[in-house]
Design an enzyme around this catalytic site. Sequence first.
Site, PDB file in Angstrom:
ATOM      1  N   ASP A 102       0.850  -1.196   0.000  1.00  0.00           N
ATOM      2  CA  ASP A 102       0.000   0.000   0.000  1.00  0.00           C
ATOM      3  C   ASP A 102       0.883   1.243   0.000  1.00  0.00           C
ATOM      4  O   ASP A 102       1.657   1.468   0.938  1.00  0.00           O
ATOM      5  CB  ASP A 102      -0.895  -0.026   1.244  1.00  0.00           C
ATOM      6  N   ASP A 139      -3.491   2.460  -5.777  1.00  0.00           N
ATOM      7  CA  ASP A 139      -2.295   2.533  -4.936  1.00  0.00           C
ATOM      8  C   ASP A 139      -2.104   1.352  -3.990  1.00  0.00           C
ATOM      9  O   ASP A 139      -1.286   1.431  -3.068  1.00  0.00           O
ATOM     10  CB  ASP A 139      -2.299   3.832  -4.125  1.00  0.00           C
ATOM     11  N   GLU A 140      -2.814   0.244  -4.201  1.00  0.00           N
ATOM     12  CA  GLU A 140      -2.600  -0.911  -3.329  1.00  0.00           C
ATOM     13  C   GLU A 140      -2.936  -2.206  -4.047  1.00  0.00           C
ATOM     14  O   GLU A 140      -3.737  -2.237  -4.982  1.00  0.00           O
ATOM     15  CB  GLU A 140      -3.408  -0.802  -2.039  1.00  0.00           C
TER      16      GLU A 140
END
Length: 239
Positions: free
Chosen positions: A13, A103-104
């Site tokens: 993350d 983003d993860e």
Amino acid sequence: MFVSGEGTILHADLDSFYASVEQRDVPGLRGRPVIVGTWVVLAASYEAKAYGVRTAMSGARARRLCPQAIVVEPRMSAYSEASRAVFEVFDDTTPLVEGLSIDEAFLDVRGLERSSGSPAEIAVRLRRDVLERVGLPITVGVARTKFLAKVASGVAKPDGLLVVPPDRELAFLHPLPVERLWGVGTVTAAKLRACGISTLGEVARLAESALVSLLGRTSGRHLHALAHNRDSRPVRVGR
């Protein structure tokens, strides 16, 4: 569903993603409180979060909390390009990548010990590669289940790495606040706390039927399983 006896699932993350991209691209922003978004906070650097600024907060309230913050307009194309570069690192690490958002992602590194090392070693290298190739900090949690890997990365933030050994899973999980349970928002947390339930261990000590009575069949069964780290979901390739 197969669950490995060793922690081979990584939850990776990026830290305050939009704000980190701004700090990467504009050196003068590094180490300073940065808010992305004028009317609504889309992201806040950890320096801004220290003043209580949070994502989805109104811009006016954020500026009252942190008047010295530097407010920048979002640059979605820059964030998309950074995300693409990070996912290239993920794909170079393992073919089993499940993107959760820009983003993860979850990564399954089972079976890579001979070629790439232990899951912990792979996680260390992943963090280094993202920093060197993309210039962004990333936090990684490593565990046997997707749920626990995600919890571990949340605890390890910012810019950290946390490996949860199989024999320490419940010892790690149960002291944490109920808000760490995947699916527990403010409403559910308030219901639990109103009943004197504030930790995951206290959730685990409840009978499933009691949680079902309090939260409904789906949520009650779901939270009871997670409080015991029962999560058989595999990493599914895709975004």
